[in-house]
Design an enzyme around this catalytic site. Structure first.
Site, short mmCIF file in Angstrom:
data_model
loop_
_atom_site.label_atom_id
_atom_site.label_comp_id
_atom_site.label_asym_id
_atom_site.label_seq_id
_atom_site.Cartn_x
_atom_site.Cartn_y
_atom_site.Cartn_z
N CYS A 15 85.23 -16.84 61.07
CA CYS A 15 86.34 -17.63 61.59
C CYS A 15 86.09 -18.00 63.04
O CYS A 15 85.19 -17.47 63.69
CB CYS A 15 87.65 -16.86 61.45
SG CYS A 15 87.70 -15.38 62.45
N VAL A 16 86.89 -18.93 63.53
CA VAL A 16 86.78 -19.36 64.92
C VAL A 16 88.12 -19.08 65.59
O VAL A 16 89.17 -19.45 65.05
CB VAL A 16 86.44 -20.86 65.02
CG1 VAL A 16 86.31 -21.28 66.48
CG2 VAL A 16 85.17 -21.17 64.26
N ASP B 234 72.87 -32.64 59.75
CA ASP B 234 74.13 -32.40 59.03
C ASP B 234 75.27 -33.19 59.67
O ASP B 234 76.36 -32.67 59.91
CB ASP B 234 74.43 -30.90 59.01
CG ASP B 234 75.34 -30.50 57.85
OD1 ASP B 234 75.55 -31.34 56.94
OD2 ASP B 234 75.85 -29.36 57.85
N LYS C 217 83.23 -18.31 67.83
CA LYS C 217 82.92 -18.39 66.40
C LYS C 217 82.34 -17.05 65.95
O LYS C 217 81.32 -16.60 66.49
CB LYS C 217 81.91 -19.51 66.16
CG LYS C 217 81.51 -19.68 64.72
CD LYS C 217 80.79 -21.00 64.49
CE LYS C 217 80.29 -21.10 63.07
NZ LYS C 217 79.91 -22.45 62.69
N GLY D 225 90.19 -21.90 63.06
CA GLY D 225 89.70 -22.40 61.78
C GLY D 225 88.86 -21.35 61.11
O GLY D 225 88.56 -20.31 61.70
N GLN D 226 88.54 -21.62 59.86
CA GLN D 226 87.69 -20.68 59.12
C GLN D 226 86.57 -21.43 58.46
O GLN D 226 86.76 -22.51 57.91
CB GLN D 226 88.53 -19.97 58.06
CG GLN D 226 89.40 -18.89 58.67
CD GLN D 226 89.70 -17.80 57.68
OE1 GLN D 226 89.95 -18.07 56.52
NE2 GLN D 226 89.69 -16.57 58.14
N GLY D 227 85.38 -20.87 58.56
CA GLY D 227 84.25 -21.45 57.84
C GLY D 227 83.92 -20.53 56.68
O GLY D 227 84.64 -19.57 56.40
N ALA D 228 82.81 -20.81 56.02
CA ALA D 228 82.44 -20.02 54.86
C ALA D 228 82.05 -18.59 55.25
O ALA D 228 82.19 -17.67 54.47
CB ALA D 228 81.30 -20.70 54.13
N PHE D 229 81.57 -18.42 56.47
CA PHE D 229 81.02 -17.12 56.84
C PHE D 229 81.76 -16.42 57.98
O PHE D 229 81.25 -15.48 58.58
CB PHE D 229 79.53 -17.27 57.21
CG PHE D 229 78.75 -17.93 56.12
CD1 PHE D 229 78.57 -17.28 54.90
CD2 PHE D 229 78.24 -19.21 56.27
CE1 PHE D 229 77.87 -17.88 53.87
CE2 PHE D 229 77.53 -19.82 55.24
CZ PHE D 229 77.35 -19.15 54.04
N1 LIG Z 1 84.84 -25.12 69.68
C1 LIG Z 1 85.90 -25.28 68.90
N2 LIG Z 1 87.08 -25.68 69.43
C2 LIG Z 1 88.17 -25.85 68.64
N3 LIG Z 1 88.18 -25.64 67.30
C3 LIG Z 1 87.05 -25.25 66.72
C4 LIG Z 1 85.85 -25.04 67.48
N4 LIG Z 1 84.88 -24.66 66.62
C5 LIG Z 1 85.43 -24.62 65.40
N5 LIG Z 1 86.74 -24.97 65.45
C6 LIG Z 1 87.68 -25.03 64.31
O1 LIG Z 1 87.27 -24.10 63.35
C7 LIG Z 1 86.98 -24.75 62.10
C8 LIG Z 1 85.84 -24.02 61.42
O2 LIG Z 1 84.71 -24.07 62.25
P1 LIG Z 1 83.29 -23.68 61.70
O3 LIG Z 1 82.24 -24.20 62.63
O4 LIG Z 1 83.22 -22.25 61.33
O5 LIG Z 1 83.42 -24.48 60.40
P2 LIG Z 1 82.50 -24.98 59.33
O6 LIG Z 1 81.43 -25.81 59.97
O7 LIG Z 1 83.38 -25.62 58.32
O8 LIG Z 1 81.95 -23.65 58.79
P3 LIG Z 1 80.56 -23.37 58.19
O9 LIG Z 1 79.83 -22.70 59.30
O10 LIG Z 1 80.90 -22.48 57.06
O11 LIG Z 1 79.98 -24.69 57.76
C9 LIG Z 1 86.69 -26.19 62.49
O12 LIG Z 1 86.95 -27.07 61.44
C10 LIG Z 1 87.66 -26.39 63.64
O13 LIG Z 1 88.95 -26.67 63.15
#
Ligand SMILES: Nc1ncnc2c1ncn2[C@@H]1O[C@H](COP(=O)(O)OP(=O)(O)OP(=O)(O)O)[C@@H](O)[C@H]1O
Length: 590
Positions: free
Chosen positions: A84-85, A198, A101, A78-82
């Protein structure tokens, strides 16, 4: 990195100094697993091992992350704003899979986040990691421009992905997650003195049995000091629909733990109804003001889907005055918490993952029929004459993006691909229109591949086939905003382009020509491809994400819609709309 959880609570300063080298990762993970409340998932890496993006995307954060010693990087989860994971397996034991992450510090800095903010998150997350419903944090360190955090792999994927907009999930499931959430928040508040701040479906992942895993401690705060004294908060951060009103409007400091209880209420509402009750708990928001004026006795819009027992509970939680709000201990004596949930064992964990998966996924449905198509088309044409509402003011920080969708390659030259050697045998059908299907031949491996991916079921209009397949379900990390296609690119891209336009997304014209140019430039396979997307949802909120087009095997391609930011229910609504307008290229098993 060794984590020192002794925050200087008044200044927020933190002592977290890197003290270890990467090559010790195996030891850490091994120790962490030994001491873990839960076993870190042991699954085989199923798919492509390394998927790197070429170049940076326009958020500044790249998927092309630097190597981390001791780990074999896998697919992007997945990808977040800052950042990827990614999934990763240990070099010494490839069966041990974790999630990593990557947080791109320059992007954070551009958006006002410093290293100490990230370390604060890590320290608090680490402090709260000893509960089966908290996503376990294993380690943290830096590499190049990134801070990376090694996390337990959540094999069941995102919870938000499994909530059908405007329908929600069934009551047994809602109660199951409500009970798990109350349990984990009790642990955070009463044993760690930490408020999460949150709570929302986006921050809840699932393990392989469907148990809730609370993640993202980015806004968490220590509200109780070691000496037992309390600290109040003043800042205005959080996700607007989930914010407690005192965060927005109180001139006085507030207790962050009490705001978590409010968010539990909104979370429960979203599960029951598949919608948020309001955009902001503000008098200016007509949905919120009518809730207040009617003393919580609302019977319109999504509230119609809330029955009497849950309404009474929600009214106790959603009390504007924090001193009137139900306490966590009273919440635990509410019948909806004390009532035994048949999917839960005495330890508060799922006792029947298949039944949970079945019930959770059975409401997901994408209707591609003519009636739905025509209605959506009419609505789209109508709304084209109206202007888009401006975005709501938001208190969270997100990078700024360009707005036009374009196509780019997401591959590396050594990208691992399925060999195109087997001959087709099983029957598949691609939906052409509601009545006319045309068949094509695909081999058994593909049939198995697609059957394991329950995103295919959501297009199945025949309930008996859906029910049969649902019975065999297990939790998997697959995204559900996804479809498969066998169409050649010269058909697929123009149809997709049209569907994006009809769904209100600005697209660089002639995606297929750009695809051909990419082919010429790279002189090799350009998959996976990536189409960035930005849009405003129906409420004016910004939706950012991308479509990842992968070649699974031979002509079979998957199109996965990956959300980066914005309301996940709106993301699924957008996906359903694009899917409907792309129905001629969607492959469904018949
Ligand atoms: N431990 C994990 N196991 C499986 N998938 C994960 C895990 N952590 C994150 N992901 C996947 O990655 C995506 C993005 O994770 P991340 O925590 O970066 O997202 P976010 O919370 O949307 O980002 P931000 O930090 O920008 O708020 C998640 O929606 C999920 O699909």
């Amino acid at each position: 990195m060794e984590l020192n959880s002794d925050l200087d609570r008044d200044s927020g300063a933190l002592d977290a100094t890197p003290k270890r080298q990467n090559n010790e990762i195996y030891k850490i993970i091994e120790n962490s697993m030994r001491s873990s409340v839960l076993e870190v998932s042991r699954i085989h890496l199923l798919t492509v091992l390394v998927v790197f993006q070429v170049g940076m995307d326009d958020s500044g954060a790249s998927e092309d992350v630097p190597p981390v010693g001791g780990l074999l990087m896998g697919e992007t989860l997945g990808q977040g704003a800052f950042g990827c994971v990614k999934s990763a397996s240990l070099e010494v034991d490839k069966n041990i899979v974790v999630a990593v992450k990557f947080i791109h510090m320059p992007t954070c800095n551009e958006n006002g986040l410093q290293e100490r903010d990230i370390m604060r998150e890590v320290v608090l997350h680490n402090k709260c990691s000893q509960h089966p419903n908290v996503l376990r944090l294993i380690d943290c360190n830096t590499v190049d421009d990134y801070i990376y955090i090694i996390l337990e792999m959540a094999d069941g994927g995102d919870l938000f992905d499994k909530i059908e907009p405007d329908l929600g999930v069934d009551l047994l499931i809602t109660q199951f997650y409500f009970q798990q959430l109350v349990n984990v928040i009790t642990y955070l508040h009463e044993q760690c003195g930490v408020a999460h701040r949150d709570i929302k479906p986006e921050n809840i992942l699932l393990d392989k049995s469907g148990n809730l895993k609370l993640a993202d401690f980015g806004l968490a705060s220590q509200f109780k000091r070691k000496d037992g004294t309390w600290k109040r908060s003043m800042d205005q951060r959080g996700s607007p629909p989930y914010l407690a009103p005192e965060i927005l409007y109180s001139k006085k400091p507030y207790y962050a733990n009490v705001t978590d209880i409010w968010s539990i209420g909104i979370f429960t509402f979203v599960l029951i109804t598949g919608a948020i009750p309001w955009e902001l708990p503000a008098w200016e928001d007509v949905n919120y003001s009518s809730f207040l004026e009617n003393d919580g006795n609302v019977d319109m819009g999504p509230w119609k889907r809330v029955d009497i027992q849950q309404l009474s509970l929600l009214r106790k939680i959603l009390q504007q005055d924090p001193s009137e709000r139900i306490t966590l201990s009273k919440l635990r004596s509410h019948p909806w918490f004390t009532q035994k949930n048949k999917l839960m064992n005495s330890k508060g964990l799922c006792n029947d993952p298949a039944a949970l998966a079945n019930r959770l996924l059975s409401r997901l449905n994408v209707s591609l029929d003519n009636g739905n198509y025509n209605t959506s088309l009419t609505q789209t044409l109508d709304s084209a004459t109206r202007s888009v509402s401006p975005p709501l003011p938001t208190v969270s920080t997100q990078p700024v993006y360009n707005d036009v969708a374009y196509i780019q390659t997401d591959s590396l030259p050594n990208d691992q691909r399925y060999p195109n050697t087997q001959r087709p045998s099983s029957q598949y059908y691609a939906l052409h229109d509601e009545l006319n299907y045309y068949s094509t031949q695909v081999d058994d491996t593909l049939l198995k591949y697609m059957e394991n991916d329950y995103s295919t079921l959501q297009f199945q209009s025949q309930q008996n086939i859906r029910d049969k397949s649902l019975n065999a379900l297990q939790f998997r990390p697959f995204k559900l905003t996804k479809f498969y296609s066998l169409e050649p690119m010269e058909n697929l891209l123009p149809i997709l382009e049209k569907a994006l336009q009809l769904s209100g997304i600005k697209v660089t014209p002639d995606l297929y020509r750009f695809y051909q140019e990419l082919l010429e430039k790279k002189n090799e396979d350009v998959f996976p491809l990536k189409i960035n997307m930005k849009n405003f949802d129906s409420r004016g909120g910004k939706l950012v994400g991308f479509i990842s087009i992968r070649r699974v095997k031979a002509d079979l391609k998957s199109l996965e819609f990956v959300r980066k930011s914005g309301d996940p229910l709106e993301w699924r609504r957008l996906f359903k709309k694009i899917a409907l307008f792309s129905r001629d290229i969607i492959l469904i098993v018949k």
